[in-house]
Design a protein around this motif. Structure first.
Motif, mmCIF file in Angstrom:
data_model
loop_
_atom_site.group_PDB
_atom_site.id
_atom_site.type_symbol
_atom_site.label_atom_id
_atom_site.label_comp_id
_atom_site.label_asym_id
_atom_site.label_seq_id
_atom_site.Cartn_x
_atom_site.Cartn_y
_atom_site.Cartn_z
ATOM 1 N N GLY A 268 11.201 -1.485 -1.744
ATOM 2 C CA GLY A 268 11.045 -2.726 -0.992
ATOM 3 C C GLY A 268 9.685 -2.883 -0.358
ATOM 4 N N ILE A 269 8.678 -2.293 -0.951
ATOM 5 C CA ILE A 269 7.315 -2.401 -0.426
ATOM 6 C C ILE A 269 6.714 -3.711 -0.927
ATOM 7 C CG2 ILE A 269 5.006 -1.383 -0.415
ATOM 8 C CD1 ILE A 269 6.411 1.330 -0.947
ATOM 9 N N PRO A 270 6.239 -4.564 -0.034
ATOM 10 C CA PRO A 270 5.648 -5.828 -0.482
ATOM 11 C C PRO A 270 4.341 -5.576 -1.229
ATOM 12 C CG PRO A 270 5.338 -5.578 1.871
ATOM 13 C CD PRO A 270 6.205 -4.433 1.422
ATOM 14 N N PRO A 271 3.999 -6.448 -2.178
ATOM 15 C CA PRO A 271 2.751 -6.258 -2.910
ATOM 16 C C PRO A 271 1.550 -6.432 -1.999
ATOM 17 C CG PRO A 271 3.761 -8.358 -3.491
ATOM 18 C CD PRO A 271 4.734 -7.628 -2.596
ATOM 19 N N ALA A 272 0.511 -5.648 -2.269
ATOM 20 C CA ALA A 272 -0.735 -5.766 -1.503
ATOM 21 C C ALA A 272 -1.470 -7.013 -1.954
ATOM 22 C CB ALA A 272 -1.590 -4.529 -1.752
ATOM 23 N N ASP A 273 -2.389 -7.497 -1.109
ATOM 24 C CA ASP A 273 -3.168 -8.655 -1.547
ATOM 25 C C ASP A 273 -4.158 -8.212 -2.622
ATOM 26 O OD1 ASP A 273 -5.512 -7.626 -0.375
ATOM 27 O OD2 ASP A 273 -5.210 -8.757 1.472
#
Length: 123
Positions: free
Chosen positions: A107-112
Motif C-alpha cells: 500500500g505504498i503510494p507511488p513517488a512523484d
C-alpha cells in the motif's frame, strides 16, 4: 490534444507488439521465478525447477518460450544446457515489475516523477 505537445511520442506498432508479447510471457508466476533465479546467475533446468517449485519438463517448456522471446539464452556444455537472462533489460523489466508489486502489496503510494527519476539513476 496530446499530439499538440512538442515532446509527444508514441512507440511504433512493432515496438508495441514486442512489448505486449514480453508482458504476456511474463504473466506467469513460474516464469517470473525462473527469470529471477537466472538474474542471480546461470543455471540448469533441474536447479531452476527446484527453485521455482515446478517439474523440470514444465520449466523446460517455459524456458523454450522465454528463449524464443529473447528473454533468456542458453549455453550448451556437453549434454547440459545452462540458461541465463538475455541482458540487463530483462533485469530492469523484472525488477521494476517486482518493485511495483511490492509497493501495491504494502500500500505504498507511488513517488512523484522526480523521486522516481532519482531512484532510477541510483541503481
Amino acid at each position: 490534444m496530446h499530439t499538440a505537445r512538442p515532446d509527444f511520442d508514441m512507440p511504433n506498432d512493432e515496438q508495441v507488439h514486442l512489448a505486449a508479447e514480453s508482458f504476456r510471457l511474463l504473466a506467469d508466476p513460474t516464469r517470473i521465478r525462473v527469470l529471477w533465479a537466472l538474474l542471480q546467475g546461470e543455471s540448469s533446468v533441474a536447479c531452476l525447477a527446484e527453485l521455482a517449485g515446478a517439474a523440470p519438463t514444465a520449466v523446460s517448456q517455459h524456458l523454450a518460450k522465454l528463449r524464443l522471446a529473447g528473454l533468456v539464452k542458453g549455453r550448451r556444455e556437453g549434454t547440459f544446457v545452462y540458461y541465463s537472462a538475455a541482458n540487463d533489460h530483462v533485469k530492469s523489466l523484472l525488477a521494476q515489475a517486482l518493485f511495483h508489486a511490492d509497493h501495491v502489496d504494502r500500500g505504498i503510494p507511488p513517488a512523484d516523477d522526480a523521486e522516481q527519476e532519482v531512484a532510477h539513476h541510483k541503481r
